[in-house]
Scaffold this active site. Sequence first.
Site, PDB file in Angstrom:
ATOM      1  N   HIS A   1      10.472  23.769  29.015  1.00 27.40           N
ATOM      2  CA  HIS A   1       9.927  24.945  28.343  1.00 27.40           C
ATOM      3  C   HIS A   1       8.409  24.852  28.192  1.00 27.40           C
ATOM      4  O   HIS A   1       7.715  25.863  28.218  1.00 27.40           O
ATOM      5  CB  HIS A   1      10.586  25.097  26.968  1.00 27.40           C
ATOM      6  CG  HIS A   1      10.557  26.482  26.432  1.00 27.40           C
ATOM      7  ND1 HIS A   1      11.029  27.580  27.130  1.00 27.40           N
ATOM      8  CD2 HIS A   1      10.110  26.978  25.233  1.00 27.40           C
ATOM      9  CE1 HIS A   1      10.891  28.669  26.405  1.00 27.40           C
ATOM     10  NE2 HIS A   1      10.328  28.345  25.252  1.00 27.40           N
TER      11      HIS A   1
ATOM     12  N   ASP B   1      14.649  23.735  31.653  1.00 24.64           N
ATOM     13  CA  ASP B   1      14.235  24.384  30.410  1.00 24.64           C
ATOM     14  C   ASP B   1      15.456  24.507  29.507  1.00 24.64           C
ATOM     15  O   ASP B   1      16.318  25.365  29.711  1.00 24.64           O
ATOM     16  CB  ASP B   1      13.641  25.765  30.716  1.00 24.64           C
ATOM     17  CG  ASP B   1      13.007  26.421  29.509  1.00 24.64           C
ATOM     18  OD1 ASP B   1      13.379  26.062  28.373  1.00 24.64           O
ATOM     19  OD2 ASP B   1      12.136  27.293  29.699  1.00 24.64           O
TER      20      ASP B   1
ATOM     21  N   SER C   1       8.085  32.518  26.586  1.00 21.78           N
ATOM     22  CA  SER C   1       9.190  32.440  25.643  1.00 21.78           C
ATOM     23  C   SER C   1       9.459  33.797  24.997  1.00 21.78           C
ATOM     24  O   SER C   1       9.672  34.791  25.688  1.00 21.78           O
ATOM     25  CB  SER C   1       8.901  31.359  24.603  1.00 21.78           C
ATOM     26  OG  SER C   1      10.066  31.026  23.875  1.00 21.78           O
TER      27      SER C   1
END
Length: 285
Positions: free
Chosen positions: A258, A229, A98
Site C-alpha cells: 500500500h 497490497d 487509497s
Amino acid sequence: MPYFDSPADGTRLHYVDYGPADGPVAVFVNSSYLGTEMWEYQMLPLAGEGYRCVGLDRRGHGRSDDVWGGYDLDTLADDLHGLLDHLDLGGVTLVGHSVGCAEIVRCLTRHGTARVARVALVAGVAPGLARSADNPDGWDPAAMRAANETWLRDRPAFFNDPEAIREFFALHLPGNEVSPAYVHYLSGRCLVATARATSALMDLVTTLDVTAEVPKLDLPVLVLQGTHDTSAPLELTGARVARLASDCTLKVYENAGHGMFATHGAEITADLRDFLSAGRTTDPS
C-alpha cells in the site's frame, strides 16, 4: 495564503501549489491520515519539470481545520471540487491514493468533468472493500468495524506497530526499502490527523462503495496497484476498476504494498509523467 473555505460548510482547508502556474496541472488527493507530504517523491520532481502540482490537506488532516463534521464522501468530494474552483483549474489530472481515489470518483460523478481531463488511482480502495451485493468477495463489515475499534483505543500504537508497517510497505519483499527514519516521520504525520478525522475515515472505508459510479467515468483512467497490497487488495480494488471503467489502463507493480508511493516512488512518478504528457499540448509556433 494557501487556504480556501470549503463550499460545503466554510471549513478552512490548506493546499500546496508547486511548479509554474501555466504548467499542465496535477491535483493530488491524499490517503487517510496523511497530508500532502506523502506525495513528495512525485510532486517535487514533476513540479521541477514544469508541471503544476497542487495538493489538498483533507479536513482534519495536515494544516486544514480540525472540525467535527463533513467526513462523508459527498462533502469530501465537494471540498476537492472547491479547490479546483478556487484556483480556476482546467485540464486537470486528478491523482489519488487509497481513500483519496474514492473521493475522486465521487467528485467526478457529483460535479462532472468540466475541469478534469484524466484520473490516476494509486493503491486505491475504490470501488470499495466491504462485502456487498456488488462485492460478494469483500471483507466482512462487522470485522472491519471491530478492527477499527481496536486501532482507535491506541492510535500511536497502531501507527507505530512494526507488523503493520511491514505490511504497509511490504518490507519483507525484495525491492521495498524505506529507512527507519522515514517510517518514524510518516507515522508521526499520520498522528497529525485528528482523532475525529481518523475515526471518521475508518468508518467511511467500512461503508464505502462507488461500484455503480466507476462506469460513469467518461475520461481516461490509470490504475497503479501492487500485488501485495493488504490494505487494498488488487482483486477487490484496481482489478475491479479496470473491469468497470470504459477507458482504463491497469498497471500492476510486482511486490508493491500500500505504501508504494514511497517504495516505488520513482516508478510512480515516471508513470504519472507519461500519463500527464499524453494530454500535454504543444505550441505549434
